[in-house]
Design a protein around this motif. Structure first.
Motif, short mmCIF file in Angstrom:
data_model
loop_
_atom_site.label_atom_id
_atom_site.label_comp_id
_atom_site.label_asym_id
_atom_site.label_seq_id
_atom_site.Cartn_x
_atom_site.Cartn_y
_atom_site.Cartn_z
N ALA A 273 10.95 -8.38 31.15
CA ALA A 273 10.95 -7.75 29.82
C ALA A 273 12.34 -7.33 29.38
CB ALA A 273 10.01 -6.55 29.81
N PHE A 329 4.01 -8.97 25.48
CA PHE A 329 4.70 -10.18 25.94
C PHE A 329 4.58 -11.30 24.91
CE2 PHE A 329 4.62 -8.61 30.44
CZ PHE A 329 5.97 -8.82 30.71
N LEU A 330 3.38 -11.48 24.34
CA LEU A 330 3.13 -12.57 23.39
C LEU A 330 4.02 -12.46 22.16
CD1 LEU A 330 1.44 -15.06 22.58
CD2 LEU A 330 -0.23 -13.47 21.60
N ASN A 331 4.14 -11.23 21.64
CA ASN A 331 4.87 -11.03 20.39
C ASN A 331 6.27 -10.44 20.61
OD1 ASN A 331 2.72 -11.92 18.64
ND2 ASN A 331 1.66 -10.02 19.21
N ASN A 332 6.71 -10.40 21.88
CA ASN A 332 8.05 -9.90 22.21
C ASN A 332 8.29 -8.52 21.58
OD1 ASN A 332 10.56 -10.03 23.43
ND2 ASN A 332 11.52 -11.03 21.68
N GLU A 401 8.15 -18.13 31.32
CA GLU A 401 8.62 -18.07 29.92
C GLU A 401 7.95 -16.93 29.17
OE1 GLU A 401 11.09 -19.84 28.75
OE2 GLU A 401 11.28 -20.79 30.72
N ASN A 402 6.66 -16.74 29.43
CA ASN A 402 5.90 -15.66 28.81
C ASN A 402 4.60 -15.45 29.57
OD1 ASN A 402 4.53 -13.84 27.09
ND2 ASN A 402 5.60 -14.66 25.31
N TRP A 404 1.99 -13.54 29.16
CA TRP A 404 0.88 -12.87 28.48
C TRP A 404 -0.50 -13.36 28.92
CZ3 TRP A 404 -2.94 -15.01 25.55
CH2 TRP A 404 -2.75 -16.32 25.08
#
Length: 445
Positions: A273, A329-332, A401-402, A404
């Motif tokens: 993060a 995580f999905l939407n930073n 990479e992500n 989520w």
């Protein structure tokens, strides 16, 4: 009552070793990966989850020494296992020796999750069994907090050998625990059931109750055990199907919340993060403090509100917090939103599953199969803990990479837990172990 509290506190130190030993690896995770150049799969199997496979063995077999040697002797040898594991792991020259000694420590963790809750439940009264039972969980989270704090202090202490200090320090509390646990008496129920020592059992009961209540409890235990003595069923006999199902589902959902995944990989998750190594270790300490504070809340509430109500509160908190971690995580949404969501998740676990699991499983099985029932429930818990921890490095690498989807999956599993709590989980507060046995067996027909 002071004696019962002191005995419970002494035994609950096994929980401190449990929490310290299992989570201290989080600080050694990345240094070991760099030192021995491990692949994700190798690292997951031999470094991160090996202790948990020892825990599976310790929990599944822990009921045997508990019945044969007694709860007290089993707890003493658990301390010795922690001591040997800490020293051996810290001095390990390669990943294979390291894995062997982590496995030894895992056996101690698994056996402690059987022996300690059983002992505490069997010396407690119906009025304080929940509160005293949660002392084990309190010590687990206190051990986790100290492990995070210890890792933070040892970061930069010994250069490339920081991780050896992180793991080796566990030997000190393990030695102290092994000495103090010799001062507790054996469980009166074990003395009656297995050792057939009615005189010593009565002496212990008189230290817990006044003489009249001690005699009443002695007679109730004897009557219950005499009724069960004609039957030699295992816990998988049909009559025990309800406690077996309840123990399986509670333990299954405990780990499918993702609690061990987050505790073990907290520094790595927080680095993903955008937090640096030292900063992520400091935030891990914040996780430990949150865990401790809300475990204290669970201890205060478990006998007042009951086990089921705490599970309802925790389940709703799980769903909301895990959903927010996935969205962060999905939407930073940034590290602050992520950190707050993780702290709400930790709080939800501490006041729900964390406070309830060891108490509930130690209550729902009858006297004559309690040790084996506790082994079954904790065995299920540790099998799924090991599988999730083993898969951790691979899954993190897959979703680097992500990540989520990982947390969305855990949130979905907690929706299923909420359904289980609402429609299947009974309340156990305020009943004697013998009354609970009759309730479980009558409801299971």
């Amino acid at each position: 009552m002071n004696k019962v509290r002191n005995w419970s506190l002494t035994v609950a130190v096994a929980g401190f070793l449990f929490g310290f030993d299992t989570v201290v690896i989080s600080g050694a995770n990345l240094p070991i990966k760099e030192l021995w150049h491990t692949t994700p799969l190798f690292h997951g199997i031999f470094i991160m989850s090996m202790a948990l496979w020892g825990t599976v063995l310790g929990s599944l077999l822990g009921g045997i020494p508990c019945d044969k040697w007694g709860r007290k002797k089993t707890l003493f040898w658990i301390g010795i296992l922690f001591l040997v594991s800490a020293i051996g792991s810290a001095l390990a020259p390669n990943p294979y020796i390291f894995s062997f000694f982590r496995f030894i420590g895992g056996i101690g963790v698994g056996a402690s999750s059987v022996a300690a809750p059983i002992y505490i439940s069997e010396i407690s009264t119906p009025e304080n069994r929940g509160k005293l039972g949660t002392l084990f969980q309190f010590n687990i989270v206190f051990g986790i907090l100290i492990a995070f704090f210890s890792n933070y202090l040892f970061e930069g202490f010994g250069g490339v050998n920081d991780w050896r200090w992180m793991i080796g320090i566990v030997a000190l509390p393990a030695l102290v625990y092994s000495l103090i646990v010799t001062q507790i008496p054996d469980s009166p129920r074990w003395l009656i059931l297995k050792k057939r020592d009615d005189t010593t059992a009565m002496n212990v009961l008189e230290m817990i109750y006044n003489k009249e209540d001690a005699l009443a409890n002695f007679n109730e235990i004897k009557k219950d055990l005499l009724e069960d003595s004609a039957f030699k069923e295992t816990i998988f006999s049909y009559k025990y199907k309800l406690p077996v199902i309840l123990a399986f589902l509670l333990a299954f959902f405990n780990q499918l919340s993702g609690i061990n995944f987050i505790l073990y990989y907290a520094p790595e998750i927080l680095e993903m993060a955008g937090l640096g190594s030292k900063e992520s270790l400091m935030n891990s300490i914040l996780i430990g403090f949150t865990n401790l504070i809300f475990t204290l809340a669970g201890m205060r509430l478990i006998d007042a509100l009951g086990r089921k109500q705490l599970m309802l509160i925790g389940s709703i908190g799980y769903i909301l917090s895990l959903g927010m971690v996935a969205l962060a995580f999905l939407n930073n949404l940034g590290p602050i939103v992520l950190m707050v969501s993780i702290l709400v998740f930790i709080a939800s676990h501490a006041i729900g599953q964390g406070a309830v699991i060891w108490v509930f499983i130690s209550e729902i099985f009858p006297n004559n199969v309690r040790a084996n029932g506790q082994s079954f429930g904790t065995g299920i818990h540790w099998i799924f803990a090991a599988l999730i921890t083993l898969a951790g490095p691979v899954v993190i690498d897959l979703f680097k990479e992500n990540p989520w989807p990982i947390f969305a999956f855990f949130a979905f599993m907690m929706v299923l837990q909420l359904i289980f709590v609402l429609f299947m989980m009974p309340e156990t507060k305020g009943l004697s172990l013998e009354d609970l046995e009759h309730k479980m067996l009558s409801n299971g027909k």
